[in-house]
Design a protein around this motif. Structure first.
Motif, mmCIF file in Angstrom:
data_model
loop_
_atom_site.group_PDB
_atom_site.id
_atom_site.type_symbol
_atom_site.label_atom_id
_atom_site.label_comp_id
_atom_site.label_asym_id
_atom_site.label_seq_id
_atom_site.Cartn_x
_atom_site.Cartn_y
_atom_site.Cartn_z
ATOM 1 N N ALA A 56 0.810 -1.126 -0.016
ATOM 2 C CA ALA A 56 0.148 -0.043 0.105
ATOM 3 C C ALA A 56 0.827 1.266 -0.066
ATOM 4 O O ALA A 56 0.616 2.328 -0.484
ATOM 5 C CB ALA A 56 -1.082 0.061 1.337
ATOM 6 N N ARG A 57 1.704 1.176 0.699
ATOM 7 C CA ARG A 57 2.768 2.241 0.634
ATOM 8 C C ARG A 57 3.241 2.723 -0.603
ATOM 9 O O ARG A 57 3.287 3.890 -1.156
ATOM 10 C CB ARG A 57 4.080 2.121 1.508
ATOM 11 N N ALA A 58 3.733 1.606 -1.326
ATOM 12 C CA ALA A 58 4.158 1.928 -2.699
ATOM 13 C C ALA A 58 3.002 2.675 -3.516
ATOM 14 O O ALA A 58 3.288 3.384 -4.519
ATOM 15 C CB ALA A 58 4.780 0.728 -3.439
ATOM 16 N N ALA A 59 1.881 1.941 -3.515
ATOM 17 C CA ALA A 59 0.610 2.703 -4.241
ATOM 18 C C ALA A 59 0.604 4.291 -3.765
ATOM 19 O O ALA A 59 0.123 4.764 -4.811
ATOM 20 C CB ALA A 59 -0.506 1.703 -3.893
ATOM 21 N N LEU A 60 0.623 4.392 -2.620
ATOM 22 C CA LEU A 60 0.348 5.780 -2.244
ATOM 23 C C LEU A 60 1.472 6.694 -2.726
ATOM 24 O O LEU A 60 1.207 7.725 -2.898
ATOM 25 C CB LEU A 60 0.287 6.008 -0.501
ATOM 26 N N ASN A 61 2.656 6.182 -2.813
ATOM 27 C CA ASN A 61 3.759 7.169 -3.402
ATOM 28 C C ASN A 61 3.601 7.153 -4.847
ATOM 29 O O ASN A 61 4.314 8.270 -5.389
ATOM 30 C CB ASN A 61 4.826 6.188 -3.238
ATOM 31 N N THR A 62 2.879 6.600 -5.596
ATOM 32 C CA THR A 62 2.759 6.509 -6.894
ATOM 33 C C THR A 62 1.190 7.116 -7.420
ATOM 34 O O THR A 62 1.156 7.314 -8.729
ATOM 35 C CB THR A 62 3.173 5.224 -7.615
ATOM 36 N N GLN A 63 0.559 6.952 -6.844
ATOM 37 C CA GLN A 63 -1.012 7.146 -6.958
ATOM 38 C C GLN A 63 -1.739 8.354 -6.394
ATOM 39 O O GLN A 63 -1.319 8.449 -5.185
ATOM 40 C CB GLN A 63 -2.199 5.685 -7.080
ATOM 41 N N GLN A 64 -2.945 8.863 -6.857
ATOM 42 C CA GLN A 64 -3.441 9.975 -6.276
ATOM 43 C C GLN A 64 -4.794 8.999 -5.679
ATOM 44 O O GLN A 64 -5.369 8.524 -6.305
ATOM 45 C CB GLN A 64 -3.982 10.813 -7.354
ATOM 46 N N ILE A 65 -4.995 9.377 -4.646
ATOM 47 C CA ILE A 65 -5.967 8.418 -3.868
ATOM 48 C C ILE A 65 -6.826 9.439 -3.108
ATOM 49 O O ILE A 65 -6.405 10.281 -2.515
ATOM 50 C CB ILE A 65 -5.381 7.483 -2.814
ATOM 51 N N ASP A 66 -8.141 9.064 -3.064
ATOM 52 C CA ASP A 66 -9.095 9.968 -2.334
ATOM 53 C C ASP A 66 -9.601 9.365 -0.920
ATOM 54 O O ASP A 66 -9.607 9.942 0.041
ATOM 55 C CB ASP A 66 -10.552 10.073 -3.087
ATOM 56 N N CYS A 67 -9.623 8.059 -1.052
ATOM 57 C CA CYS A 67 -9.984 7.296 0.215
ATOM 58 C C CYS A 67 -9.388 5.888 0.322
ATOM 59 O O CYS A 67 -9.092 5.329 -0.615
ATOM 60 C CB CYS A 67 -11.391 7.191 0.188
ATOM 61 N N ILE A 68 -9.027 5.592 1.651
ATOM 62 C CA ILE A 68 -8.455 4.309 1.788
ATOM 63 C C ILE A 68 -9.244 3.488 2.706
ATOM 64 O O ILE A 68 -9.778 4.002 3.727
ATOM 65 C CB ILE A 68 -7.309 4.500 2.714
ATOM 66 N N LEU A 69 -9.847 2.180 2.349
ATOM 67 C CA LEU A 69 -10.452 1.432 2.888
ATOM 68 C C LEU A 69 -9.487 0.323 3.819
ATOM 69 O O LEU A 69 -8.718 -0.451 2.821
ATOM 70 C CB LEU A 69 -11.441 0.475 2.193
ATOM 71 N N LEU A 70 -9.456 0.298 4.949
ATOM 72 C CA LEU A 70 -8.363 -0.356 5.509
ATOM 73 C C LEU A 70 -8.805 -1.620 6.454
ATOM 74 O O LEU A 70 -9.808 -1.227 7.468
ATOM 75 C CB LEU A 70 -7.572 0.558 6.509
ATOM 76 N N ASP A 71 -8.366 -2.616 6.117
ATOM 77 C CA ASP A 71 -8.944 -3.841 7.127
ATOM 78 C C ASP A 71 -7.862 -3.662 8.497
ATOM 79 O O ASP A 71 -6.569 -3.300 8.104
ATOM 80 C CB ASP A 71 -8.852 -5.022 6.311
#
Length: 401
Positions: A56-71
């Motif tokens: 998830a860290r790698a995704a957040l570093n490369t993508q624009q995200i509005d909302c995180i659904l977290l287990d």
């Protein structure tokens, strides 16, 4: 488990934007269920699925995200520690926690740890997910906007305090010299740096001025600039002049700096209006500009070493410049000339500054200085960010050119 799904159902009359969702979930069945629920909401969305915090860290570093659904139960982190870790990675993103049927208390703890909301697996339908997602994103954006507004307010207050210390009102007696000074940060949100200036009229009727620039930016440079400005004023009032004054200022700098790499450039000026001369000391600083009836030119003056480069060397010389009956001197820091020169390419430099002055004739010194700064910043277009300080001294007429 790594996947990215983009779905764009027909947009309704509200023209709702697509929500960019990151699901951090290691259970494939639960991930598929979330995807199906997102489809059922009818909202346009893109979904990225990651099975652990590291991915998830790698995704957040490369993508624009509005909302995180977290287990809350991931292979590499669990519980409120997962919320804290995600908030550290993405402090401005909305976070909705997914909990199990038997852990309602965990959801409340997650919200207390920084999540915008929590949903219980097995009790979520499309409508609940839609409302929760919209609310979480709205709340997160509102909180972020509030934080930014607070940061702007605090920065403005801090800049106001620094400006009053770095740019004090001149101490004038009977002098007929018109003093115009300006100080601007490198960008609208930037904290003022270490540029400083001051003007004091001595008991002898001479006008003394300083313009300086501490290397570096931020609070350390600003604090050192304030110290040097206050030291200069105190030393001037105490009768110190020329090389002796520069030596004492350097001793203050060396004693007060936390970083030995910090140094300061400055120009000292003593204006003798009666004898129509200006005495200059340049310590690593560039020459001032002299405006006469014939135009504006750079003053030729002896250069000395910047303060703090080689403490104790005392390598400074003075230059006496004859002055016209009517004219002006402009002293400035390099933030004014190191910006880009628009479509001409390269830096503005002194030649570009002189060209700007030639195209901004005015009988109002303050308006002229403001216009020159405005034009220089327009040419730079934000590509070079540095503080700038300008001191303009005019004499011999009510509205000098």
């Amino acid at each position: 488990m790594t996947s990215t799904i983009t779905v764009s159902p027909p947009r309704g009359p509200s023209d709702e934007p697509a929500y960019r969702v990151l699901l951090i979930e290691d259970d494939e069945a639960d991930a598929i269920l979330v995807e199906e629920l997102l489809h059922d909401t009818g909202m346009p969305f893109s979904l990225t699925v990651r099975a652990n915090l590291a991915d998830a860290r790698a995704a957040l570093n490369t993508q624009q995200i509005d909302c995180i659904l977290l287990d809350l139960h991931l292979p590499d982190v669990s519980g409120t520690a997962a919320v804290t870790a995600v908030r550290d990675l993405a402090p401005h993103n909305a976070v909705i926690v997914l909990t199990g049927l038997a852990e309602d208390h965990a959801g409340a703890a997650a919200v207390a740890a920084g999540a915008q909301d929590y949903l219980v697996k097995g009790k979520v339908d499309a409508e609940l997910l839609r409302r929760s997602l919209r609310y979480a994103v709205y709340r997160s954006r509102t909180e972020h906007a509030s934080i930014q507004a607070q940061a702007v307010r605090l920065r403005a207050e801090e800049n106001a305090r620094l400006e009053s210390a770095l740019l004090p009102p001149p101490m004038l007696g009977t002098s007929a010299v018109s003093v115009t000074s300006r100080y601007l940060p490198g960008s609208p949100m930037a904290l003022l740096g270490g540029d400083f200036l001051d003007v004091v009229e001595g008991d002898d009727g001479l006008l003394h001025a300083v313009v300086g620039d501490v290397s570096g930016h931020g609070r350390d440079a600003a604090a050192l600039g304030v110290l040097l400005r206050v030291a200069w004023r105190s030393l001037i009032l105490g009768g110190h002049r020329g090389e002796d004054l520069l030596n004492l200022m350097e001793r203050v700098l060396v004693a007060e700096r936390d970083n030995t790499s910090l140094f300061a450039t400055c120009t000292l000026l003593t204006l003798d209006q009666r004898n129509r001369t200006a005495t200059l000391h340049l310590a690593g600083h560039h020459e001032p500009l002299l405006t006469t009836a014939e135009g504006t030119r750079e003053v030729a003056a002896a250069h000395g070493i910047a303060l703090g480069i080689v403490p104790g060397l005392r390598q400074w010389q003075h230059t006496v410049v004859p002055l016209p009956e009517k004219g002006a001197l402009t002293i400035y820091t390099d933030g004014l000339i190191e910006g880009h020169n628009g479509s001409a390419g390269g830096r503005l430099e002194v030649e570009g500054l002189l060209a700007l002055i030639d195209t901004t004739p005015t009988n109002d010194p303050a308006a002229q200085v403001d216009r020159i700064i405005e034009q220089a910043q327009a040419l730079n277009a934000g590509r070079h960010t540095d503080d700038l300080a300008v001191l303009h001294l005019a004499w011999g007429q009510r509205h000098p050119c």
